[in-house]
Design a protein around this motif. Structure first.
Motif, PDB file in Angstrom:
ATOM      1  N   ALA A 189       0.830  -1.202   0.000  1.00 50.70           N
ATOM      2  CA  ALA A 189       0.000   0.000   0.000  1.00 50.70           C
ATOM      3  C   ALA A 189       0.863   1.250   0.000  1.00 50.70           C
ATOM      4  O   ALA A 189       0.589   2.224  -0.709  1.00 50.70           O
ATOM      5  CB  ALA A 189      -0.925  -0.007   1.219  1.00 50.70           C
ATOM      6  N   SER A 190       1.941   1.229   0.797  1.00 51.33           N
ATOM      7  CA  SER A 190       2.861   2.364   0.828  1.00 51.33           C
ATOM      8  C   SER A 190       3.526   2.560  -0.523  1.00 51.33           C
ATOM      9  O   SER A 190       3.682   3.693  -1.001  1.00 51.33           O
ATOM     10  CB  SER A 190       3.920   2.144   1.918  1.00 51.33           C
ATOM     11  OG  SER A 190       4.857   3.191   1.925  1.00 51.33           O
ATOM     12  N   GLU A 191       3.926   1.463  -1.171  1.00 49.66           N
ATOM     13  CA  GLU A 191       4.549   1.560  -2.496  1.00 49.66           C
ATOM     14  C   GLU A 191       3.569   2.131  -3.516  1.00 49.66           C
ATOM     15  O   GLU A 191       3.954   2.886  -4.408  1.00 49.66           O
ATOM     16  CB  GLU A 191       5.030   0.175  -2.938  1.00 49.66           C
ATOM     17  CG  GLU A 191       6.212  -0.346  -2.142  1.00 49.66           C
ATOM     18  CD  GLU A 191       6.571  -1.780  -2.519  1.00 49.66           C
ATOM     19  OE1 GLU A 191       5.999  -2.283  -3.527  1.00 49.66           O
ATOM     20  OE2 GLU A 191       7.409  -2.385  -1.828  1.00 49.66           O
ATOM     21  N   ALA A 192       2.296   1.772  -3.390  1.00 44.70           N
ATOM     22  CA  ALA A 192       1.283   2.294  -4.307  1.00 44.70           C
ATOM     23  C   ALA A 192       1.152   3.805  -4.172  1.00 44.70           C
ATOM     24  O   ALA A 192       1.046   4.530  -5.167  1.00 44.70           O
ATOM     25  CB  ALA A 192      -0.063   1.608  -4.062  1.00 44.70           C
ATOM     26  N   LEU A 193       1.177   4.304  -2.928  1.00 44.92           N
ATOM     27  CA  LEU A 193       1.106   5.746  -2.712  1.00 44.92           C
ATOM     28  C   LEU A 193       2.333   6.440  -3.268  1.00 44.92           C
ATOM     29  O   LEU A 193       2.241   7.511  -3.883  1.00 44.92           O
ATOM     30  CB  LEU A 193       0.960   6.049  -1.221  1.00 44.92           C
ATOM     31  CG  LEU A 193      -0.359   5.640  -0.566  1.00 44.92           C
ATOM     32  CD1 LEU A 193      -0.301   5.893   0.938  1.00 44.92           C
ATOM     33  CD2 LEU A 193      -1.531   6.393  -1.181  1.00 44.92           C
ATOM     34  N   GLN A 194       3.500   5.843  -3.057  1.00 45.25           N
ATOM     35  CA  GLN A 194       4.727   6.435  -3.578  1.00 45.25           C
ATOM     36  C   GLN A 194       4.741   6.436  -5.106  1.00 45.25           C
ATOM     37  O   GLN A 194       5.345   7.330  -5.720  1.00 45.25           O
ATOM     38  CB  GLN A 194       5.944   5.685  -3.044  1.00 45.25           C
ATOM     39  CG  GLN A 194       6.145   5.843  -1.539  1.00 45.25           C
ATOM     40  CD  GLN A 194       7.287   5.003  -1.005  1.00 45.25           C
ATOM     41  OE1 GLN A 194       8.038   4.405  -1.771  1.00 45.25           O
ATOM     42  NE2 GLN A 194       7.423   4.954   0.300  1.00 45.25           N
ATOM     43  N   ALA A 195       4.069   5.450  -5.708  1.00 46.39           N
ATOM     44  CA  ALA A 195       4.002   5.391  -7.164  1.00 46.39           C
ATOM     45  C   ALA A 195       3.041   6.413  -7.743  1.00 46.39           C
ATOM     46  O   ALA A 195       3.045   6.663  -8.953  1.00 46.39           O
ATOM     47  CB  ALA A 195       3.599   3.982  -7.621  1.00 46.39           C
ATOM     48  N   LEU A 233      -0.366  16.624  -1.157  1.00 48.30           N
ATOM     49  CA  LEU A 233      -1.550  17.058  -0.422  1.00 48.30           C
ATOM     50  C   LEU A 233      -2.343  15.869   0.096  1.00 48.30           C
ATOM     51  O   LEU A 233      -2.930  15.932   1.190  1.00 48.30           O
ATOM     52  CB  LEU A 233      -2.439  17.935  -1.303  1.00 48.30           C
ATOM     53  CG  LEU A 233      -1.967  19.356  -1.591  1.00 48.30           C
ATOM     54  CD1 LEU A 233      -3.080  20.150  -2.265  1.00 48.30           C
ATOM     55  CD2 LEU A 233      -1.523  20.065  -0.331  1.00 48.30           C
ATOM     56  N   GLN A 234      -2.381  14.799  -0.697  1.00 50.05           N
ATOM     57  CA  GLN A 234      -3.087  13.593  -0.250  1.00 50.05           C
ATOM     58  C   GLN A 234      -2.444  13.056   1.032  1.00 50.05           C
ATOM     59  O   GLN A 234      -3.130  12.730   2.010  1.00 50.05           O
ATOM     60  CB  GLN A 234      -3.039  12.521  -1.346  1.00 50.05           C
ATOM     61  CG  GLN A 234      -3.662  11.185  -0.954  1.00 50.05           C
ATOM     62  CD  GLN A 234      -5.176  11.247  -0.902  1.00 50.05           C
ATOM     63  OE1 GLN A 234      -5.784  11.921  -1.708  1.00 50.05           O
ATOM     64  NE2 GLN A 234      -5.771  10.556   0.044  1.00 50.05           N
ATOM     65  N   LEU A 235      -1.113  12.975   1.038  1.00 48.28           N
ATOM     66  CA  LEU A 235      -0.421  12.490   2.228  1.00 48.28           C
ATOM     67  C   LEU A 235      -0.581  13.472   3.385  1.00 48.28           C
ATOM     68  O   LEU A 235      -0.732  13.071   4.542  1.00 48.28           O
ATOM     69  CB  LEU A 235       1.061  12.285   1.906  1.00 48.28           C
ATOM     70  CG  LEU A 235       1.375  11.192   0.871  1.00 48.28           C
ATOM     71  CD1 LEU A 235       2.855  11.189   0.545  1.00 48.28           C
ATOM     72  CD2 LEU A 235       0.938   9.823   1.371  1.00 48.28           C
TER      73      LEU A 235
END
Length: 450
Positions: free
Chosen positions: A88-94, A137-139
């Motif tokens: 999930a973290s990798e998806a956000l970073q992508a 902004l999402q983060l």
């Protein structure tokens, strides 16, 4: 949020296992048109939302990046199984807007989707259109929903204080105070008293008690800007305040309980500062709970023109200004080493120098490609102009230069060093300019105070 408000109602589902029928029914009831497609689908349609499942196999994050490049305006939600927090973290970073953990209920999916759409189209006072900016902004939005400390990194002038204010605005502390302290702008001998406050008689000149910034920010948010410039001895005291959640004013033993969110900002790599012995490691880990990296302006070109329009409206004094195609190309091609702060100054200067309601490339005074920065006309204030310049044009330029210097002086309340920095001058050179202006009969102190 109904999709018709802000985006296409077409919603793609990229999944081998599919989405439960109840979820699809809930999506239809909210106005979406869900369609199941393969990752290799080629279509002329542009979905407003894409749900991509980690069950599609290898290359999950790579597929997310591909979808972003194909559909930059789409909201992309990753569907990952419980226990796949790293994925999930990798998806956000992508670049995914958010994620939802499987199995999920329709209400969960709609809530996450609604938050992502709301963020995409409601960014508070932030002027952000780029994918990179919206991802930050999402983060930041997610960070704001927790009480944890936030550490904002980024180059000088990128808008770290604006991002801190955004976190405050979208948090449950928005009704409380937002207090900002620039640790680099306050003398070392005064910083402790400014932060923690002092009691009457705590030191010579303390004729009455004064609350510190921590107390003033109680119930709200405290921004510690340029925290890397805080002396090591004071870092130790700050760490204790953060751990104990209480503060003592200088000269007093009475403890004040604190309920403050801490946002720290810095334009240096704090890890390197820790390695160099310039910053306490334990304080770093106390602050680095939710790190955010604000990208430089050169990495989010989609934000340049929206920012330009924002500054034209802000400083246009009620008049409507536009930008010529040549000026727009110059703005987009410039690498903006000073980031948003530089862009703001360029637009302020262009509004002063513009000869019409359309800002032209010559008004921007930006360097041409392959050349150094153009000569700052302020460097020639009080100096002879080329003989080829008509007297009227020379006088007009000089008036514009004087007006610009006075405008920046007023902006910084007459502070000479900050004005010189904004103008790209040394303080010594600024003194020469001010002397030249006085020779022309300008009462600088009166104008600044007007």
């Amino acid at each position: 949020m109904k999709p018709s408000c802000h985006s296409s109602s077409l919603l793609w589902i990229i999944s081998d296992s599919g989405v439960p029928d109840l979820c699809c029914e809930a999506l239809v009831n909210e106005g979406y048109r869900p369609e199941r497609v393969s990752i290799a689908a080629r279509s002329e349609q542009k979905p407003g939302v894409i749900l991509i499942d980690s069950d599609i196999g290898s290359g999950f994050t790579g597929h997310i990046q591909t979808l972003i490049s194909r559909f930059p305006q789409a909201v992309i939600l990753a569907m990952v199984a419980h226990g796949e927090s790293a994925l999930a973290s990798e998806a956000l970073q992508a670049g995914a807007s958010d994620y939802v953990l499987k199995p999920f209920q329709p209400s969960q999916l709609l809530r996450v989707l609604g938050q992502s759409l709301a963020l995409r189209h409601s960014t508070g006072d932030m002027v952000v259109r780029s994918r990179a900016g919206l991802q930050v902004l999402q983060l930041a939005y997610r960070a704001a929903q927790t009480p944890a400390a936030v550490l904002i990194g980024g180059e000088s002038g990128t808008g770290k204080e604006c991002l801190a204010r955004y976190i405050h605005q979208v948090s449950d502390r928005s009704d409380g105070p937002f207090v900002a302290v620039n640790c680099a702008a306050i003398p070392e001998s005064m910083l402790e008293a400014v932060l923690f406050g002092y009691s009457k008689g705590a030191y010579t000149g303390a004729v009455q008690a004064q609350a510190g910034k921590f107390e003033l920010a109680n119930g709200g948010t405290l921004l510690l800007d340029e925290i890397s410039e805080m002396p090591l001895a004071l870092q130790t005291k700050l760490l204790r305040v953060l751990q104990e959640k209480e503060v003592e004013r200088l000269g007093s033993h009475q403890k004040v309980q604190l309920n403050v969110r801490i946002v720290a900002a810095c334009n240096k790599d704090l890890r390197e500062a820790v390695s160099a012995g310039e910053f306490r490691e334990d304080l770093f880990y106390r602050l680095d709970v939710l790190p955010l990296g604000w990208p430089p302006l050169r990495e989010r070109a989609e934000d340049i023109m929206p920012l330009v329009r924002h500054f034209l409206q802000k400083y246009g004094q009620g008049e409507s200004f536009g930008v010529s195609p040549e000026a727009e190309r110059a703005l987009l091609c410039h690498d903006w080493p000073g980031n948003i702060r530089e862009l703001e100054n360029v637009i302020q200067r262009a509004l002063i120098l513009a000869r019409s309601a359309i800002i032209d490339v010559v008004d921007l005074m930006l360097p041409r490609a392959g050349q150094g920065r153009v000569a700052n006309p302020l460097l020639s204030v009080g100096q002879p102009q080329p003989e080829t310049a008509p007297d009227g044009l020379q006088a007009s330029r000089q008036r514009a230069e004087f007006d610009y210097v006075l405008q920046i002086l007023r902006k910084y309340s007459g502070h000479r060093s900050r004005t010189a920095e904004a103008l790209g001058l040394t303080t010594r050179a600024l003194r020469y300019k001010l002397a030249a202006m006085r020779e022309q009969g300008i009462d600088i102190d009166r104008v600044i105070g007007a």
